[in-house]
Scaffold this active site. Structure first.
Site, PDB file in Angstrom:
ATOM      1  N   ASP A  13      35.085  12.759  21.777  1.00 57.50           N
ATOM      2  CA  ASP A  13      34.690  11.681  21.298  1.00 57.50           C
ATOM      3  C   ASP A  13      35.784  10.657  21.085  1.00 57.50           C
ATOM      4  OD1 ASP A  13      32.227  12.841  20.851  1.00 57.50           O
ATOM      5  OD2 ASP A  13      32.040  12.835  18.777  1.00 57.50           O
ATOM      6  N   ASP A  14      35.416   9.330  20.909  1.00 63.16           N
ATOM      7  CA  ASP A  14      36.464   8.437  20.655  1.00 63.16           C
ATOM      8  C   ASP A  14      37.404   8.204  21.893  1.00 63.16           C
ATOM      9  OD1 ASP A  14      35.510   8.637  17.965  1.00 63.16           O
ATOM     10  OD2 ASP A  14      37.115   9.658  17.226  1.00 63.16           O
ATOM     11  N   HIS A 134      29.077   7.054  16.765  1.00 65.96           N
ATOM     12  CA  HIS A 134      30.279   7.270  16.074  1.00 65.96           C
ATOM     13  C   HIS A 134      30.052   7.506  14.807  1.00 65.96           C
ATOM     14  CE1 HIS A 134      34.465   6.753  15.394  1.00 65.96           C
ATOM     15  NE2 HIS A 134      34.500   5.824  14.568  1.00 65.96           N
TER      16      HIS A 134
END
Length: 323
Positions: A13-14, A134
């Site tokens: 992620d991110d 998110h």
């Protein structure tokens, strides 16, 4: 335990949060430890991350963000129920509180999700392989319906269902982290109906709430998968997703989504995840457990009779966790 054959998607992620984080994610991908990434299109390094995706042919989805930094849609030009007076999203818990209070206008959620999908296509020239949320905003009540409608309208079929079996019993998690994980799980369970009604798909099992940051180890990843797969008939083929947050720590002021990097991104925990994911110990353990790493597009090629991700074994994974 006799393990079934498992195909595991490891999602970082991110992506796009900052160049140092992205450097670590790409390192993990090239090492074969990460098989998919989720891109923050409002991240400070979104454009350079998109270039890395093209250069290394990384399977990339959208990490829909309604909680951190600045929006990419029209909300950035005026007032919005999604934003603070300073023009930033309301934060991980602030957004949840606003949703629970009925203070979030869902048409504005739709508009921002549409804008982020559009920005993703501008950056990469194609649709995302998947869309997740998110800080798991995509499974929140009300938001999940809008999320599913937007994905269906844009022809995106895969998402994440962050429902980790047994997370309530993971005593190594600090009380606030465990409470948050269980709330995410409850929201995910309630999102199954809206997601299914719009034809969305997800892996049969999910792990990552109990193995985030300092809590990640080969033993705990293996244990989380074992809990998820308990009761599955021997020889039955399953799919699973491991959510991860690897990378080199951010160094302020670089990074973030408009407000600079957060404390977690600047901490050693990101580097710890990178080291665990790329070390031989985890790969050896997964191989011994009959786990094969793959990308999401590989799940579309499941053999006849294996079922559709997120459908065939759903009831097995809808048992509640308890604090």
């Amino acid at each position: 335990m006799a393990w079934p054959r498992v195909r595991l998607v490891v999602t970082a992620d991110d992506f796009g949060y900052c160049p140092r984080r992205d450097e670590g994610i790409v390192e993990a991908f090239l090492a074969g430890a990460v098989t998919s990434v989720s891109l923050l299109v409002n991240g400070a390094a979104a454009e350079s991350a998109a270039e890395l995706t093209r250069r290394h042919q990384i399977p990339t989805g959208l990490h829909a963000n309604l909680s951190e930094g600045r929006p990419v849609g029209s909300a950035r030009h005026g007032t919005s129920s999604l934003l603070s007076p300073e023009g930033f999203f309301l934060g991980k818990m602030g957004f949840r509180d606003a949703v629970a209070a009925g203070d979030v206008a869902l048409p504005q959620v739709r508009e921002e999700l549409e804008a982020q999908l559009s920005r993703f296509r501008e950056l990469l020239g194609r649709n995302p392989t998947h869309v997740d949320g998110h800080q798991h905003v995509h499974v929140l009540p009300g938001v999940c319906q809008v999320f599913a409608e937007v994905l269906q309208a844009h022809g995106v079929h895969f998402t994440r269902l962050p429902l980790e079996r047994g997370v309530g019993g993971c005593t190594w998690l600090e009380a606030p982290a465990r409470a948050f994980a269980c709330s995410v799980e409850r929201d995910a369970r309630a999102a199954v109906g809206p997601f299914s009604s719009r034809g969305l798909r997800w892996t049969d099992a999910f792990v990552g709430l109990s193995t985030c940051g300092r809590h990640m180890s080969a033993h705990r990843v293996s244990g989380a998968l074992a809990r998820a797969l308990e009761g599955t008939p021997t020889g039955h083929s399953l799919t699973a997703e491991l959510m991860a947050h690897p990378g080199y720590p951010s160094v302020p002021p670089a990074g973030g989504c408009g407000e600079g990097p957060d404390a977690f991104s600047c901490s050693w925990e990101r580097l710890h995840e990178l080291r665990v994911l790329t070390a031989p110990t985890l790969r050896t353990r997964l191989a011994q457990d009959g786990v094969q790493l793959c990308a999401l597009h590989d799940l579309d090629s499941k053999r006849s009779g294996e079922g559709v991700p997120g459908e065939a074994t759903l009831e097995t994974f809808l048992e509640p966790s308890h604090l």
